[in-house]
Design an enzyme around this catalytic site. Structure first.
Site, PDB file in Angstrom:
ATOM      1  N   GLU A 137       1.138  -1.415  -0.092  1.00 42.72           N
ATOM      2  CA  GLU A 137      -0.512   0.063   0.259  1.00 42.72           C
ATOM      3  C   GLU A 137       0.781   1.473   0.099  1.00 42.72           C
ATOM      4  OE1 GLU A 137       0.080  -2.764   1.999  1.00 42.72           O
ATOM      5  OE2 GLU A 137      -1.884  -2.960   0.788  1.00 42.72           O
TER       6      GLU A 137
ATOM      7  N   HIS B 132       9.589  14.353  10.595  1.00 37.82           N
ATOM      8  CA  HIS B 132      10.627  14.422   9.494  1.00 37.82           C
ATOM      9  C   HIS B 132      10.853  14.616   8.038  1.00 37.82           C
ATOM     10  CE1 HIS B 132      13.860  13.434  12.581  1.00 37.82           C
ATOM     11  NE2 HIS B 132      13.060  13.929  13.311  1.00 37.82           N
TER      12      HIS B 132
HETATM   13  O1  LIG Z   1       0.020  -6.640   2.265  1.00 38.56           O
HETATM   14  C1  LIG Z   1      -0.933  -6.119   1.896  1.00 38.56           C
HETATM   15  C2  LIG Z   1      -0.154  -5.672   0.006  1.00 38.56           C
HETATM   16  O2  LIG Z   1       1.735  -5.353   1.028  1.00 38.56           O
HETATM   17  C3  LIG Z   1      -2.174  -6.955   1.006  1.00 38.56           C
HETATM   18  O3  LIG Z   1      -2.922  -6.399   1.718  1.00 38.56           O
HETATM   19  C4  LIG Z   1      -1.650  -8.306   0.680  1.00 38.56           C
HETATM   20  O4  LIG Z   1      -0.327  -9.036   0.230  1.00 38.56           O
HETATM   21  C5  LIG Z   1      -2.738  -9.135   1.162  1.00 38.56           C
HETATM   22  O5  LIG Z   1      -2.581 -10.622   0.738  1.00 38.56           O
HETATM   23  P1  LIG Z   1      -3.622 -11.719   0.671  1.00 38.56           P
HETATM   24  O6  LIG Z   1      -4.381 -11.682  -0.387  1.00 38.56           O
HETATM   25  O7  LIG Z   1      -2.986 -12.938   0.845  1.00 38.56           O
HETATM   26  O8  LIG Z   1      -4.841 -11.821   1.030  1.00 38.56           O
END
Ligand SMILES: O=C(CO)[C@H](O)[C@H](O)COP(=O)(O)O
Length: 215
Positions: free
Chosen positions: A139, A166
């Site tokens: 994200e 910062h």
């Molecule tokens: O944190 C995340 C990206 O960094 C996603 O929420 C995560 O990869 C989702 O995983 P999944 O499809 O296995 O539920």
């Protein structure tokens, strides 16, 4: 839903890359009026949170408190926390725009909603963003693809505060699978409440990154 001055109708929906419709079809454009509700170190609606000319202490203990406009997004892993966060932030008087996901879909992808939230933050001067996933890593990466976004991955209250002090981060990424709900809310609260220090050395480094983005 009321369209409110200052809220940005973000171009949400579907896959930003392919243009195909996805599970996120609309942004919820909701703004609560609560000018009387304030938070430590916040800035007023219409003011800029990026205020390098305004001296501020590195570790402020108090300050002017005001409602913030906050753009929020999450994939399925952050969906439940997003709902709790929006309720929490609205109860605190903040103006929240929900960029999705609008429904739980265990197979949805985080980039479209995080890119949309990032774009909305950049288009909405003085606003902040919160992007939520399982870890917050993807994200943060997605949000940082948007020119003008400085997304910090905060994993405790201190890293949240430092992201503002910062880095003048305008987006915080949170991993919903890494924290209890109360921990995650505290992390976001700390981020929202903290001002950029305005310190010259921090501004200089931010300017270097901005120059890289525009070269
Ligand atoms: O944190 C995340 C990206 O960094 C996603 O929420 C995560 O990869 C989702 O995983 P999944 O499809 O296995 O539920």
């Amino acid at each position: 839903m009321e369209l409110v001055e200052g809220a940005v109708p973000a171009p949400i929906g579907g896959n930003l890359v392919t243009g195909q419709p996805g599970t996120v079809d609309v942004a919820e454009e909701v703004v609560l009026r609560a000018d009387s509700v304030v938070h430590r170190g916040g800035v007023g609606i219409g003011e800029s949170a990026h205020a390098p000319n305004i001296p501020a202490p590195e570790h402020p203990s108090c300050g002017t408190m005001s409602a913030m406009r906050i753009h929020v997004a999450a994939d399925h892993a952050g969906f439940e926390l997003k709902a709790a966060l929006i309720e929490h932030l609205r109860a605190s008087g903040h103006d929240i725009t929900d960029h999705g996901a609008v429904a739980y879909d265990a197979l949805d992808d985080y980039p479209p909603v995080c890119l949309a939230a990032g774009e909305a933050v950049v288009a909405d001067a003085g606003s902040l963003g919160v992007v939520i996933g399982g870890s917050g890593n993807g994200e943060q990466i997605a949000a940082n693809k948007v020119t003008g976004v400085r997304a910090a991955l905060a994993w405790n209250v201190e890293t949240a505060r430092l992201g503002r002090q910062h880095n003048d981060a305008n987006v915080v990424a949170v991993g919903a699978r890494m924290h209890s709900t109360s921990e995650a809310l505290a992390i976001v609260d700390a981020f929202v409440a903290e001002p950029f220090s305005g310190n010259e050395r921090h501004q200089r480094r931010i300017d270097q990154m901005a120059a890289y983005e525009t070269r």
